[in-house]
Design a protein around this motif. Structure first.
Motif, PDB file in Angstrom:
ATOM      1  N   LEU A  86       0.595  32.859  67.300  1.00 55.17           N
ATOM      2  CA  LEU A  86       1.952  32.940  66.765  1.00 55.17           C
ATOM      3  C   LEU A  86       2.882  31.940  67.442  1.00 55.17           C
ATOM      4  CD1 LEU A  86       4.078  34.451  65.011  1.00 55.17           C
ATOM      5  CD2 LEU A  86       4.417  35.972  66.982  1.00 55.17           C
ATOM      6  N   THR A  87       3.586  31.187  66.631  1.00 53.47           N
ATOM      7  CA  THR A  87       4.613  30.276  67.140  1.00 53.47           C
ATOM      8  C   THR A  87       5.967  30.786  66.677  1.00 53.47           C
ATOM      9  OG1 THR A  87       3.147  28.349  67.083  1.00 53.47           O
ATOM     10  CG2 THR A  87       5.529  27.922  67.108  1.00 53.47           C
ATOM     11  N   VAL A  88       6.846  31.074  67.632  1.00 48.36           N
ATOM     12  CA  VAL A  88       8.198  31.534  67.319  1.00 48.36           C
ATOM     13  C   VAL A  88       9.135  30.334  67.396  1.00 48.36           C
ATOM     14  CG1 VAL A  88      10.080  33.079  67.951  1.00 48.36           C
ATOM     15  CG2 VAL A  88       7.698  33.829  68.230  1.00 48.36           C
ATOM     16  N   VAL A  89       9.729  30.002  66.268  1.00 52.34           N
ATOM     17  CA  VAL A  89      10.575  28.814  66.156  1.00 52.34           C
ATOM     18  C   VAL A  89      12.046  29.224  66.253  1.00 52.34           C
ATOM     19  CG1 VAL A  89      11.185  26.857  64.667  1.00 52.34           C
ATOM     20  CG2 VAL A  89       8.845  27.767  64.661  1.00 52.34           C
ATOM     21  N   PRO A  90      12.854  28.479  67.025  1.00 50.39           N
ATOM     22  CA  PRO A  90      14.287  28.786  67.062  1.00 50.39           C
ATOM     23  C   PRO A  90      14.839  28.879  65.642  1.00 50.39           C
ATOM     24  CG  PRO A  90      13.757  27.158  68.730  1.00 50.39           C
ATOM     25  CD  PRO A  90      12.511  27.349  67.906  1.00 50.39           C
ATOM     26  N   THR A  91      15.585  29.926  65.384  1.00 50.84           N
ATOM     27  CA  THR A  91      16.064  30.177  64.030  1.00 50.84           C
ATOM     28  C   THR A  91      16.817  28.986  63.454  1.00 50.84           C
ATOM     29  OG1 THR A  91      16.180  32.536  64.485  1.00 50.84           O
ATOM     30  CG2 THR A  91      17.472  31.737  62.629  1.00 50.84           C
ATOM     31  N   ASP A  92      17.612  28.327  64.281  1.00 49.05           N
ATOM     32  CA  ASP A  92      18.388  27.178  63.822  1.00 49.05           C
ATOM     33  C   ASP A  92      17.506  26.042  63.311  1.00 49.05           C
ATOM     34  OD1 ASP A  92      20.453  28.675  64.727  1.00 49.05           O
ATOM     35  OD2 ASP A  92      21.082  27.318  66.326  1.00 49.05           O
TER      36      ASP A  92
END
Length: 437
Positions: A86-92
């Protein structure tokens, strides 16, 4: 592209030009027809549960939904041969990252999306067709229909619910008692809401009747539109290319909010509230009743005696804005069957109850609204059941129209509530023009 309200009331700032990036990427076509782990197409040769053979899968999600995504991935990895990275990407940065990956045909096997932006991805061909797979699920009819609808393009289904966040009324039972209101009878119409908010406000001593994000387009669509839907009306046409935000029902909603502003029933700061601190007001215990994201329930102080209720229409009814994230398999994935194994499992009884419900999150299936965890808190059952009454608006131009602080919707909101309301018809025409642009 403005902002949209996410779980916990936080505001997600979106990257300008992300949709243009998707368009520039051209249409990404599926690399096969599914089955045997090859290609990203629909199919279903591997069976309704997909394949669990030790394949390593890649998955992206936004930071706004990190807790829910991490909990599901952790539980899946512990109980399956397949493993998800899983890669969590900054929402922006999320939309820009997806757009760039689409252009280079380097999307992960699985990627989630804010449900209101799913139409931008389906229409650009970024997701694999999951129609046959979804329809084969024994609980298909119970999946959050608003998410399924948002992910349906030209008759084909491309996503399933991943995380859900719905808009509900929160009301302070202690303040209701002090105002001689029945703490077990929240408002069932906008007129009752108005009466109850005014009764609480009359207590004085720094107590206010209600609050809202008056400079936040995302807050408005999330909490105002359900009052229109509750009356059995639409706010957008089927294709999301024209607005009906100047109807008599919509004007009744604006008139009520304008009355609260005029008479000082609203807590200070509403006019300038951009959404950043929108949900931080109610937990202080000085506001009677206000609509907020359901995910804020778990963040409330333990000593705050509060109830939750559906958002009503002017004369009754109930509805909610079903937000959150939907998830699908990328059209370029070489491991569609394995990726589907995760999606099918994530919607199953065990994952929905032991992972989602156990974390007090909204379940993705209406038949699991009442489960062993939600039964312990009737408020959770109310929230879960509302999913069946909720809607997720469909519009390719959603961001520029409703989330952009310079967009036409925010102007309509502010003119209708902080002005005299005389420009609503004209402002609605501007909203429709933006949607059709």
């Amino acid at each position: 592209m403005g902002s949209t309200v996410g779980p916990g009331g936080r505001v997600r700032r979106l990257v300008t030009g992300a949709v243009a990036l998707l368009a520039a990427a051209s249409l990404v076509t599926a690399c096969g027809s599914g089955g045997g782990g090859s290609g990203g197409g629909g199919g279903g040769a591997a069976g309704p549960d997909g394949v669990d053979d030790g394949t390593t899968l890649t998955m992206w999600t936004r930071a706004a939904t990190r807790p829910q995504s991490e909990a599901l991935v952790k539980a899946y990895n512990q109980s399956h041969k397949n493993k998800i990275e899983l890669t969590v990407v900054p929402t922006d940065d999320y939309q820009a990252k997806v757009g760039a990956a689409a252009g280079s045909k380097d999307l992960p096997d699985l990627f989630a999306s804010d449900v209101v932006f799913v139409p931008n991805y389906t229409s650009s061909g970024l997701f694999a067709d999951l129609t046959e797979r979804i329809d084969a699920l024994p609980f298909a009819e119970h999946l959050a229909r608003s998410h399924i609808k948002a992910g349906t393009y030209e008759g084909k289904k491309y996503v399933v619910p991943h995380t859900l966040d719905v808009s509900v009324l929160f009301y302070n039972k202690d303040l209701y008692r002090k105002a001689k209101l029945d703490p077990d009878k929240p408002p069932t119409s906008l007129s009752e809401w108005d009466r109850q908010a005014r009764a609480v406000d009359a207590l004085g001593g720094g107590v206010n009747g209600t609050f809202f994000g008056g400079n936040c387009g995302g807050c408005g669509v999330f909490t105002w539109w359900p009052s229109v839907w509750a009356a059995g009306e639409e706010v957008l046409n089927k294709d999301g290319t024209a607005a009906s935000l100047a109807s008599d029902t919509a004007k009744k909603v604006y008139d009520t909010y304008r009355g609260w502003v005029k008479d000082g029933i609203v807590a200070p700061g509403a006019r300038d509230e951009t959404g950043a601190t929108w949900t931080a007001v109610f937990p202080k215990g000085k506001v009677g009743v206000m609509p907020m994201p359901s995910t804020t329930l778990g963040l409330m102080p333990k000593n705050l005696d509060l109830g939750v209720a559906p958002i009503p229409g002017p004369d009754g009814g109930r509805s909610t804005f079903v937000g959150g994230d939907a998830i699908g398999i990328s059209a370029t994935s070489k491991s569609a069957d394995q990726a589907w194994n995760f999606l099918a499992w994530s919607l199953g009884d065990k994952a929905q109850v032991e992972v989602v419900a156990a974390h007090k999150d909204v379940v993705a299936r209406t038949d699991l609204a009442s489960n062993k965890y939600s039964k312990a808190d009737p408020r959770l059952v109310t929230i879960n059941e509302l999913v069946a009454d909720g809607r997720t608006p469909y519009a390719l131009k959603f961001g520029q129209t409703f989330n952009d602080p310079n967009g036409p919707w925010l102007k309509l909101m502010r003119d209708a509530v902080f002005g005299d309301g005389s420009s609503v018809d004209k402002d609605n025409q501007a909203v429709s023009a933006s949607l059709a642009d």
